[in-house]
Design a protein around this motif. Structure first.
Motif, PDB file in Angstrom:
ATOM      1  N   PHE A  51       0.813  -1.211   0.000  1.00 42.57           N
ATOM      2  CA  PHE A  51       0.000   0.000   0.000  1.00 42.57           C
ATOM      3  C   PHE A  51       0.857   1.276   0.000  1.00 42.57           C
ATOM      4  N   GLY A  52       2.063   1.202  -0.539  1.00 44.02           N
ATOM      5  CA  GLY A  52       2.912   2.367  -0.615  1.00 44.02           C
ATOM      6  C   GLY A  52       3.669   2.681   0.657  1.00 44.02           C
ATOM      7  N   PHE A  53       3.541   1.846   1.677  1.00 44.23           N
ATOM      8  CA  PHE A  53       4.301   2.072   2.895  1.00 44.23           C
ATOM      9  C   PHE A  53       5.783   1.876   2.600  1.00 44.23           C
ATOM     10  N   GLU A  54       6.610   2.580   3.348  1.00 47.97           N
ATOM     11  CA  GLU A  54       8.044   2.357   3.254  1.00 47.97           C
ATOM     12  C   GLU A  54       8.424   1.258   4.243  1.00 47.97           C
ATOM     13  N   VAL A  55       9.557   0.633   4.005  1.00 42.74           N
ATOM     14  CA  VAL A  55       9.944  -0.516   4.813  1.00 42.74           C
ATOM     15  C   VAL A  55      11.403  -0.397   5.227  1.00 42.74           C
ATOM     16  N   ALA A  56      11.692  -0.826   6.419  1.00 43.52           N
ATOM     17  CA  ALA A  56      13.069  -0.905   6.914  1.00 43.52           C
ATOM     18  C   ALA A  56      13.279  -2.277   7.509  1.00 43.52           C
ATOM     19  N   LEU A  57      14.433  -2.851   7.247  1.00 46.98           N
ATOM     20  CA  LEU A  57      14.813  -4.114   7.860  1.00 46.98           C
ATOM     21  C   LEU A  57      15.859  -3.846   8.931  1.00 46.98           C
ATOM     22  N   MET A  58      15.560  -4.241  10.128  1.00 43.54           N
ATOM     23  CA  MET A  58      16.434  -3.975  11.262  1.00 43.54           C
ATOM     24  C   MET A  58      17.093  -5.276  11.723  1.00 43.54           C
ATOM     25  N   PRO A  59      18.322  -5.191  12.223  1.00 44.14           N
ATOM     26  CA  PRO A  59      19.020  -6.403  12.664  1.00 44.14           C
ATOM     27  C   PRO A  59      18.404  -6.993  13.928  1.00 44.14           C
ATOM     28  N   VAL A  60      18.569  -8.290  14.051  1.00 42.58           N
ATOM     29  CA  VAL A  60      18.088  -9.051  15.201  1.00 42.58           C
ATOM     30  C   VAL A  60      19.211  -9.986  15.621  1.00 42.58           C
TER      31      VAL A  60
ATOM     32  N   ASP B  44      25.393   1.851   7.511  1.00 42.39           N
ATOM     33  CA  ASP B  44      24.001   1.701   7.130  1.00 42.39           C
ATOM     34  C   ASP B  44      23.672   0.217   7.085  1.00 42.39           C
ATOM     35  N   TYR B  45      22.420  -0.105   7.379  1.00 44.16           N
ATOM     36  CA  TYR B  45      22.003  -1.493   7.278  1.00 44.16           C
ATOM     37  C   TYR B  45      21.116  -1.637   6.052  1.00 44.16           C
ATOM     38  N   ASP B  46      21.539  -2.458   5.085  1.00 45.36           N
ATOM     39  CA  ASP B  46      20.872  -2.537   3.804  1.00 45.36           C
ATOM     40  C   ASP B  46      19.706  -3.506   3.823  1.00 45.36           C
ATOM     41  N   THR B  47      18.671  -3.169   3.062  1.00 46.44           N
ATOM     42  CA  THR B  47      17.577  -4.096   2.852  1.00 46.44           C
ATOM     43  C   THR B  47      17.980  -5.103   1.776  1.00 46.44           C
ATOM     44  N   PRO B  48      17.333  -6.290   1.746  1.00 42.26           N
ATOM     45  CA  PRO B  48      17.648  -7.268   0.702  1.00 42.26           C
ATOM     46  C   PRO B  48      17.288  -6.729  -0.679  1.00 42.26           C
ATOM     47  N   ASP B  49      17.850  -7.359  -1.669  1.00 40.44           N
ATOM     48  CA  ASP B  49      17.561  -6.988  -3.052  1.00 40.44           C
ATOM     49  C   ASP B  49      16.216  -7.590  -3.436  1.00 40.44           C
ATOM     50  N   ASP B  50      15.155  -6.871  -3.141  1.00 38.08           N
ATOM     51  CA  ASP B  50      13.801  -7.351  -3.395  1.00 38.08           C
ATOM     52  C   ASP B  50      13.074  -6.285  -4.198  1.00 38.08           C
ATOM     53  N   PRO B  51      12.662  -6.583  -5.428  1.00 33.10           N
ATOM     54  CA  PRO B  51      12.028  -5.556  -6.265  1.00 33.10           C
ATOM     55  C   PRO B  51      10.728  -5.028  -5.685  1.00 33.10           C
TER      56      PRO B  51
ATOM     57  N   SER C  77       7.120  -7.226  11.878  1.00 35.20           N
ATOM     58  CA  SER C  77       7.056  -8.686  11.946  1.00 35.20           C
ATOM     59  C   SER C  77       8.444  -9.306  11.875  1.00 35.20           C
ATOM     60  N   LEU C  78       8.514 -10.527  12.369  1.00 27.28           N
ATOM     61  CA  LEU C  78       9.684 -11.383  12.227  1.00 27.28           C
ATOM     62  C   LEU C  78       9.284 -12.571  11.360  1.00 27.28           C
ATOM     63  N   SER C  79      10.069 -12.858  10.346  1.00 28.40           N
ATOM     64  CA  SER C  79       9.813 -14.024   9.500  1.00 28.40           C
ATOM     65  C   SER C  79      10.950 -15.021   9.675  1.00 28.40           C
ATOM     66  N   PHE C  80      10.585 -16.261   9.953  1.00 28.99           N
ATOM     67  CA  PHE C  80      11.544 -17.337  10.185  1.00 28.99           C
ATOM     68  C   PHE C  80      11.429 -18.331   9.037  1.00 28.99           C
TER      69      PHE C  80
ATOM     70  N   LEU D  67      17.128 -13.916   9.610  1.00 28.16           N
ATOM     71  CA  LEU D  67      16.125 -13.380  10.526  1.00 28.16           C
ATOM     72  C   LEU D  67      16.370 -11.889  10.726  1.00 28.16           C
ATOM     73  N   GLN D  68      15.382 -11.084  10.376  1.00 30.66           N
ATOM     74  CA  GLN D  68      15.459  -9.641  10.543  1.00 30.66           C
ATOM     75  C   GLN D  68      14.080  -9.120  10.933  1.00 30.66           C
ATOM     76  N   LEU D  69      14.069  -7.975  11.537  1.00 36.80           N
ATOM     77  CA  LEU D  69      12.818  -7.322  11.904  1.00 36.80           C
ATOM     78  C   LEU D  69      12.387  -6.421  10.748  1.00 36.80           C
ATOM     79  N   LYS D  70      11.214  -6.698  10.202  1.00 37.41           N
ATOM     80  CA  LYS D  70      10.701  -5.913   9.080  1.00 37.41           C
ATOM     81  C   LYS D  70       9.664  -4.928   9.612  1.00 37.41           C
ATOM     82  N   ILE D  71       9.893  -3.658   9.348  1.00 36.44           N
ATOM     83  CA  ILE D  71       9.002  -2.597   9.822  1.00 36.44           C
ATOM     84  C   ILE D  71       8.452  -1.818   8.634  1.00 36.44           C
ATOM     85  N   TYR D  72       7.128  -1.786   8.504  1.00 37.57           N
ATOM     86  CA  TYR D  72       6.468  -0.910   7.532  1.00 37.57           C
ATOM     87  C   TYR D  72       6.084   0.367   8.271  1.00 37.57           C
ATOM     88  N   TYR D  73       6.417   1.487   7.686  1.00 34.20           N
ATOM     89  CA  TYR D  73       6.210   2.744   8.408  1.00 34.20           C
ATOM     90  C   TYR D  73       5.764   3.843   7.451  1.00 34.20           C
TER      91      TYR D  73
END
Length: 567
Positions: free
Chosen positions: A38-47, A374-381, A412-415, A557-563
């Protein structure tokens, strides 16, 4: 600001629609956020996540409850990933109707003793003759086992005398030798039908009983879902119920449980099925023993009455007993955790097994950051390439996130399942994971906020919070949006405690049970002396990709935040 509000409204409208749908629960929770975001921005944070082997567990009355474990394991199974386990069981017995009227002058004689314990089963179909077909839930393996039911001579106390009878008596999963050493000799399930003892198996067949109608024809009398049905020895129960010695022993259940100390279900490998077997979850509390007997019509009569019944319930104190032979690979992985970088694989096992400790927002030092910190997000289109800036002088990523003052829409956390370590076609992964506050030993706020239910499948309730295994995606996703919001909100000032991750047999059961040996904790977790009781009732496990930087981005395993950025 209006545009952000519309995004948020649309997001939660879709969530509400998903919750209201009674959909295939293999996909529950897998598409609530969707691929569009829905156009939200996303950040992946380390865990940071690492393994903890906890071993022997309390399997009697729970630490935070006065009730016994609602589900127990019974059987023998050789898991190719985690190793062998024998799960036996001991239970007290209680009279369904205490102080029954028994006149020894009428010579009561037992005709039959039958034990019945229903299985957890799901009806899958009904054939043309009206017969129901069932599948047993959470059954591991399909081979036979040796099942021996003995009269127990081990008294299971209600309270611990070492505490002045102020605390509930604790019994642990490693006390099989104590129980076995006190059995009364002579197997009670000594039927000539080997399927009731030496070649026992968990039969998924419907139980159908027949009666003869007025025309002399046999017709169906009753249909019952699959259950354990064993014939037990008459002579033992004749002594315990109808002998002169039994007089005064049936007046209350407290007196009866001292006189008749219960049953011990002992499991061994069956001849012809070495290193195989099968293991099922059981609710012994639903079990009954029906004693059928007759009496003389009067003291001087040779005529006996129609059959009467006396019912005993598998109630009172219980203990689940585990005898494990762990695979060396599994044991080496969970007993040498990497506390600095996190483990590359997370090994979760129920019963006397292992859990994971998870730290959100660990220090940036030595944790996979690039040269620009900087902590990079995965290469996901499908995901915008957002970088989370972490300056050198910021010791905790959480401080930086608070400074940004983002509106947290979803977290969320995805395992991800490691199919190289665990082939899901050979060993079925645990069907659900449970994430909890390790320090305070309680469930997360997201658990309490989630009121979603699935009609006919309560094991999938709270599916927005998640933790359900998605077979098609080989992953589990747990949402902790409200937990993250509380951490980010300076007004709430919520502590960033460490989290615990375990397999669970029942998402509705959040009581704790004691570890025999407490694990050393950290400042964030404290000593780990209990785990969620539902983890001990499951013998399943799973191997997941962990948080170590060596794991590829797509599986780590990373913390995915939509903001949404506040305008």
């Amino acid at each position: 600001m209006r545009a952000s509000f519309l995004k948020i409204f649309f997001f939660f409208a879709v969530v509400g629609f998903a919750v209201s749908c009674d959909k295939d629960y293999n996909e529950i929770g897998s598409g609530i956020v969707g691929e569009d975001h829905f156009g939200f921005e996303v950040a992946l944070m380390p865990v940071l996540a690492y393994n903890q082997f906890y071993g022997t567990v309390q399997t009697s009355k729970a630490t935070t409850s006065v009730v016994d474990m609602p589900i127990n394991a019974l059987g023998y199974y050789n898991n190719s990933v985690f190793g062998k386990v024998k799960a036996s069981f001991v239970t007290q017995l209680e009279l369904d109707d205490p102080n029954p009227t028994i006149d020894l002058d009428l010579d009561p004689q037992i005709e039959k003793v039958e034990l019945n314990i229903p299985y957890f089963a799901t009806r899958t179909a009904v054939d043309d003759d009206g017969n129901s077909l069932y599948e047993l839930d959470s059954l591991q393996g399909s081979s036979k086992i040796k099942l021996s039911v003995f009269a127990s001579g081990y008294y299971l106390r209600d309270f611990d005398p070492s505490t002045g009878f102020q605390e509930v008596q604790k019994y642990y999963s490693d006390q099989a030798d104590d129980i076995a050493g006190a059995v009364i000799p002579g197997r009670l399930n000594n039927s000539s039908q080997e399927k009731q003892n030496d070649q026992f198996y968990f039969d998924p067949a419907e139980i159908v009983t027949y009666t003869t109608n007025d025309d002399g024809l046999q017709v169906v009398d009753e249909r019952r879902s699959p259950e354990m049905r064993l014939q037990l020895r008459n002579d033992y129960f004749q002594e315990k119920l109808f002998s002169a010695s039994a007089q005064g022993k049936l007046v209350t259940n407290n007196v009866f449980k001292e006189w008749c100390r219960g049953l011990y279900f002992k499991v061994e490998e069956a001849a012809g099925s070495p290193n195989q077997g099968s293991l099922a979850k059981m609710n012994f509390k639903q079990g009954t023993i029906t004693v059928t007997y007759t009496e003389k019509e009067d003291e001087d009569s040779d005529v006996r009455t129609d059959p009467k019944t006396l019912v005993l319930n598998l109630a009172g104190n219980t203990v689940n007993l585990f005898e494990n032979e762990y695979n060396s690979n599994y044991l080496s992985q969970v007993t040498a955790p990497d506390l600095t970088n996190g483990d590359s694989r997370i090994w979760l096992k129920g019963g006397a097994g292992s859990m994971a400790v998870i730290k959100l927002f660990p220090s940036a030092d030595n944790y996979g950051y690039d040269d620009d910190n900087d902590y990079d997000t995965p290469d996901d289109p499908n995901i915008p390439n957002v970088l989370v800036d972490v300056p050198n002088n910021v010791p905790d990523e959480l401080d930086e996130l608070r400074e940004k003052n983002w509106l947290i829409n979803d977290a969320s956390l995805s395992f991800f399942l490691d199919e190289d370590q665990m082939n899901p076609d050979v060993e079925k992964p645990a069907y659900r994971l449970y994430l909890y506050d390790l320090k305070n030993k309680k469930r997360l706020v997201d658990y309490d906020f989630d009121v979603t239910t699935v009609s006919g499948a309560p094991q999938y309730n709270k599916f927005v919070h998640g933790g359900i295994y998605i077979k098609e995606k080989k992953r589990y996703t747990i949402r902790l949006t409200n937990h993250i919001r509380n951490l980010v909100d300076r007004a709430i000032d919520s502590a960033n405690v460490e989290l615990g991750l375990v397999v669970t047999e029942s998402i509705s059961s959040t009581y704790n049970t004691k570890l025999k040996t407490a694990l050393p904790g950290t400042d964030l977790s404290g000593s780990i002396d209990v785990i969620p009781g539902a983890a001990t009732t499951s013998q399943r496990g799973v191997v997941l990709y962990g948080s170590n930087p060596a794991v590829i981005d797509e599986k780590r395993l990373q913390l995915k935040i939509y903001y949404t950025k506040k305008e």
